[in-house]
Enzyme design. Sequence first.
Site, PDB file in Angstrom:
ATOM      1  CG  ASP A   2      45.890  64.954  19.757  1.00 18.36           C
ATOM      2  OD1 ASP A   2      45.464  64.907  18.600  1.00 18.36           O
ATOM      3  OD2 ASP A   2      46.211  63.756  20.488  1.00 18.36           O
ATOM      4  CB  CYS A  54      42.854  66.617  20.822  1.00 13.67           C
ATOM      5  SG  CYS A  54      41.178  66.223  21.850  1.00 13.67           S
ATOM      6  CB  THR A  83      36.557  64.079  22.118  1.00 11.02           C
ATOM      7  OG1 THR A  83      37.791  64.197  23.197  1.00 11.02           O
ATOM      8  CG2 THR A  83      37.422  62.721  22.279  1.00 11.02           C
ATOM      9  CG  HIS A 102      24.817  84.437  24.209  1.00 16.09           C
ATOM     10  ND1 HIS A 102      23.150  83.447  24.351  1.00 16.09           N
ATOM     11  CD2 HIS A 102      24.325  85.174  22.845  1.00 16.09           C
ATOM     12  CE1 HIS A 102      22.649  84.152  24.151  1.00 16.09           C
ATOM     13  NE2 HIS A 102      23.327  85.326  23.525  1.00 16.09           N
ATOM     14  CG  HIS A 146      25.441  88.115  26.373  1.00 17.96           C
ATOM     15  ND1 HIS A 146      24.535  87.061  27.012  1.00 17.96           N
ATOM     16  CD2 HIS A 146      25.095  88.154  24.786  1.00 17.96           C
ATOM     17  CE1 HIS A 146      23.154  86.909  26.338  1.00 17.96           C
ATOM     18  NE2 HIS A 146      23.859  87.827  24.798  1.00 17.96           N
TER      19      HIS A 146
HETATM   20  C1  RB5 Z   1      44.563  60.660  21.432  1.00 13.81           C
HETATM   21  O1  RB5 Z   1      43.960  59.557  21.512  1.00 13.81           O
HETATM   22  C2  RB5 Z   1      43.425  61.402  22.189  1.00 13.81           C
HETATM   23  O2  RB5 Z   1      43.498  60.684  23.269  1.00 13.81           O
HETATM   24  C3  RB5 Z   1      43.355  62.450  21.933  1.00 13.81           C
HETATM   25  O3  RB5 Z   1      42.954  63.253  20.525  1.00 13.81           O
HETATM   26  C4  RB5 Z   1      41.687  63.075  22.437  1.00 13.81           C
HETATM   27  O4  RB5 Z   1      40.744  62.480  22.158  1.00 13.81           O
HETATM   28  C5  RB5 Z   1      42.107  63.855  24.175  1.00 13.81           C
HETATM   29  O5  RB5 Z   1      41.366  64.182  24.650  1.00 13.81           O
END
Ligand code: RB5
Length: 149
Positions: free
Chosen positions: A12, A69, A71, A102, A137
């Site tokens: 993203d 993204c 996180t 695994h 596995h």
């Molecule tokens: C975008 O601000 C953020 O929410 C997205 O990149 C991500 O971390 C969502 O899981």
Amino acid sequence: MPTAPRIALTSDHAAIPLRLAIAAHLTAQGYAVADIGPAEGQSTPYPEQGRAAAQMVASGECRFGIILCGTGQGIMMAANKVAGIRCGVCSDTFSARMIRQHNDANMLALGARLVGEGLALEIVEAFLAAEFEGGRHAARVAMIETPAG
Ligand code: RB5
């Protein structure tokens, strides 16, 4: 020499610079990279991007997917909704190796707000270098594919 696996790549808006660095690195190593964007400065919802890359893997168009993204968590959740996708978020090389060995993961998610470029490239390399071990596995991985009630 065997052909390098084709890799679906996306992010993203929160992870565009890191995605571009990964694309350049993989291309330089001879991988065929299907980078489906978004372009710099374009705001794009992570569920749409994760799903699109996952469908490229599930269809067999790409062998692996690498998705990013902020996180790594949201885009991983979206990818895992596609049948046949096994995607884990990794912030360390041990996990990246283990989800291949695994769990037979076919997609890797990264959080651009957690890992820097150097570590991210090492995580990607660990993921791509590892092989599924099969054996005990394999039955467990098959259970992942069994729909729950
Ligand atoms: C975008 O601000 C953020 O929410 C997205 O990149 C991500 O971390 C969502 O899981």
